[in-house]
Structures are given as structure tokens and as C-alpha cells.
Design a protein around this motif. Structure first.
Motif, PDB file in Angstrom:
ATOM      1  N   ALA A   1       0.835  -1.200   0.000  1.00 31.08           N
ATOM      2  CA  ALA A   1       0.000   0.000   0.000  1.00 31.08           C
ATOM      3  C   ALA A   1       0.871   1.252   0.000  1.00 31.08           C
ATOM      4  N   ILE A   2       1.946   1.237   0.790  1.00 30.66           N
ATOM      5  CA  ILE A   2       2.849   2.384   0.838  1.00 30.66           C
ATOM      6  C   ILE A   2       3.520   2.594  -0.518  1.00 30.66           C
ATOM      7  N   ALA A   3       3.933   1.514  -1.158  1.00 33.68           N
ATOM      8  CA  ALA A   3       4.559   1.628  -2.479  1.00 33.68           C
ATOM      9  C   ALA A   3       3.578   2.225  -3.489  1.00 33.68           C
ATOM     10  N   ASN A   4       2.331   1.805  -3.438  1.00 36.65           N
ATOM     11  CA  ASN A   4       1.292   2.343  -4.312  1.00 36.65           C
ATOM     12  C   ASN A   4       1.074   3.826  -4.043  1.00 36.65           C
ATOM     13  N   ALA A   5       1.018   4.194  -2.746  1.00 33.45           N
ATOM     14  CA  ALA A   5       0.828   5.594  -2.364  1.00 33.45           C
ATOM     15  C   ALA A   5       1.989   6.456  -2.827  1.00 33.45           C
ATOM     16  N   GLU A   6       3.203   5.946  -2.710  1.00 34.34           N
ATOM     17  CA  GLU A   6       4.387   6.699  -3.135  1.00 34.34           C
ATOM     18  C   GLU A   6       4.381   6.930  -4.642  1.00 34.34           C
ATOM     19  N   ALA A   7       4.012   5.904  -5.412  1.00 34.78           N
ATOM     20  CA  ALA A   7       3.962   6.044  -6.867  1.00 34.78           C
ATOM     21  C   ALA A   7       2.904   7.055  -7.276  1.00 34.78           C
ATOM     22  N   TYR A   8       1.776   7.005  -6.631  1.00 35.75           N
ATOM     23  CA  TYR A   8       0.675   7.948  -6.889  1.00 35.75           C
ATOM     24  C   TYR A   8       1.111   9.376  -6.590  1.00 35.75           C
ATOM     25  N   ALA A   9       1.702   9.617  -5.413  1.00 32.96           N
ATOM     26  CA  ALA A   9       2.143  10.960  -5.041  1.00 32.96           C
ATOM     27  C   ALA A   9       3.228  11.465  -5.985  1.00 32.96           C
ATOM     28  N   ALA A  10       4.151  10.596  -6.373  1.00 29.85           N
ATOM     29  CA  ALA A  10       5.219  10.996  -7.281  1.00 29.85           C
ATOM     30  C   ALA A  10       4.654  11.430  -8.634  1.00 29.85           C
ATOM     31  N   GLU A  11       3.633  10.723  -9.107  1.00 36.30           N
ATOM     32  CA  GLU A  11       3.039  11.118 -10.386  1.00 36.30           C
ATOM     33  C   GLU A  11       2.332  12.458 -10.275  1.00 36.30           C
ATOM     34  N   VAL A  12       1.627  12.694  -9.176  1.00 38.12           N
ATOM     35  CA  VAL A  12       0.950  13.981  -8.984  1.00 38.12           C
ATOM     36  C   VAL A  12       1.966  15.120  -8.944  1.00 38.12           C
ATOM     37  N   ILE A  13       3.057  14.937  -8.207  1.00 40.12           N
ATOM     38  CA  ILE A  13       4.090  15.974  -8.153  1.00 40.12           C
ATOM     39  C   ILE A  13       4.668  16.211  -9.549  1.00 40.12           C
TER      40      ILE A  13
END
Length: 227
Positions: free
Chosen positions: A202-214
């Protein structure tokens, strides 16, 4: 000082969860204000729990009378502002979108959710006409199975892309840890593996999502600077 607005007319699309996950990830390295404009104030309730990041501030007194002022004030205090809106109030959505540097439209991969996402996109286009400026946006597909892509979901995503609708490449998966955020009022990093499975995924998914938004924000800023 980007403002990111979450819009979804349909309940259950993962709007509040998506907003909180992004805020929590940004708070790992920068200060962020999240404006909880949902009448039930789920994020305010979450923030009352233990271990809320010191970099994360929740504001819950925004309504259609003061939304712009609340966003502007938050932007003077923190470099990131995230707005979680009530799904049905059109005026407050227009006001928030008018201040947005990026709008995220969460949607599940179903025909019903796609239709509701289209309503949100029409609001964005309406605001673009009113303000005479482009409003960057992206549709975020939520609650997907990380291992299996259904035919319906795949078809709808292809339909969106063929129609020229901007999509995030990252999907927010259906994870017990994302539900546990609100069940335990804890950040992802403080959930107990004894209580919640696959926290690391879940953390890996959240990190990928946040990185794409940034990345989307940076691309939009660079495009604006070059214009």
C-alpha cells in the motif's frame, strides 16, 4: 504553492481516501494543508488520532461563502494545499476549481462511475470558460485489483484516453491498509502489520501515486513558465 482539488460527484469513488493519501505522502517532506470541506469531516476526525504528521494541518471550516478565502489563507502558510470537496454542491466545487493548479477526479472502473466522472469534467470545462484559463486535471482510477484488470475497467480506461481525457498512469489499488487509515486513525506508516496486511505494498502504491501527482504539477508549472 500548488492547490490540488479533489472532485467527484459520486460517493464511494475514493475521493477522500485519495486526498488523504496524497496529503500524507507530501507531508513526509513538505508542509501541507488539507481543507476538509466534506460535511462529515472524515479527515478532521482522522487527524484527531495519534501520529498525525506534524507537517499536515487540517482545516474544516470552509464552505461556499468562504472557500476562496480559506484556500488563499492556507496557501500563505504551506506550500501545498489539498481540497477535499463535498460531492454534490456545484457552487463550492466551481469556487475551489477556480483556485486549482490541478484537479484530480477519482473514479472506479465502472460505467456508472465513468458517467459521474464525466459530470466532474464538465464542471472543470465550465470553470475554464468562466476564468478563461486551462485547468490541469487527471482522472484517477481507484479501488482496482493490483493483479487482475477486468475487461470493463480496461474498456472504460481506453474509452477515456481515446476521448482525449487526461488519466493518471498510477491507479490506487483496493488495499486493506487504505481502509485502515480511517479505521485506526493512523498514517500508513504507523499501521500495525499484525492488524493490517500488505502495508508495504500500500505504501509503495501511495508513493507512486504521489510521485506522479508531483510530476504533473511540475510539468504544468514548466508549461506555464514557457507560455
Amino acid at each position: 504553492m500548488p492547490t490540488i482539488v479533489f472532485v467527484s460527484p459520486k460517493g464511494g469513488a475514493g475521493k477522500t481516501t485519495s486526498a488523504l493519501i496524497l496529503a500524507e505522502q507530501i507531508a513526509r517532506s513538505a508542509t501541507v494543508t488539507i481543507i476538509d470541506a466534506d460535511p462529515n469531516h472524515p479527515i478532521q476526525s482522522w487527524a484527531a488520532g495519534p501520529n498525525t504528521p506534524a507537517n499536515l494541518t487540517v482545516v474544516s471550516d470552509a464552505d461556499e461563502e468562504n472557500m476562496i478565502d480559506v484556500i488563499e489563507e492556507a496557501a500563505t502558510r504551506t506550500p501545498f494545499v489539498i481540497v477535499d470537496l463535498e460531492g454534490t454542491a456545484a457552487k463550492i466545487v466551481l469556487l475551489a476549481v477556480s483556485q486549482a493548479d490541478l484537479v484530480i477526479v477519482p473514479s472506479q472502473g465502472s460505467q456508472l462511475d465513468a458517467a459521474q466522472a464525466s459530470r466532474a469534467l464538465r464542471v472543470i470545462k465550465q470553470q475554464e470558460k468562466m476564468s478563461r484559463r486551462a485547468v490541469p486535471y487527471g482522472v484517477l482510477i481507484t479501488r482496482t485489483n493490483p493483479t487482475i484488470r477486468t475487461r470493463t475497467s480496461g474498456h472504460l480506461m481506453n474509452t477515456f484516453r481515446e476521448a482525449g481525457i487526461a488519466m493518471l498512469n498510477t491507479e490506487l489499488h483496493e488495499r486493506e491498509a487504505f481502509k485502515a487509515l480511517f479505521a485506526f486513525n493512523q498514517p500508513l506508516s504507523h499501521l500495525d502489520p499484525k492488524d493490517v496486511s500488505n502495508i508495504d505494498k500500500a505504501i509503495a502504491n501511495a508513493e507512486a501515486y504521489a510521485a506522479e501527482v508531483i510530476g504533473m504539477l511540475r510539468a504544468s508549472q514548466e508549461k506555464g513558465a514557457a507560455a
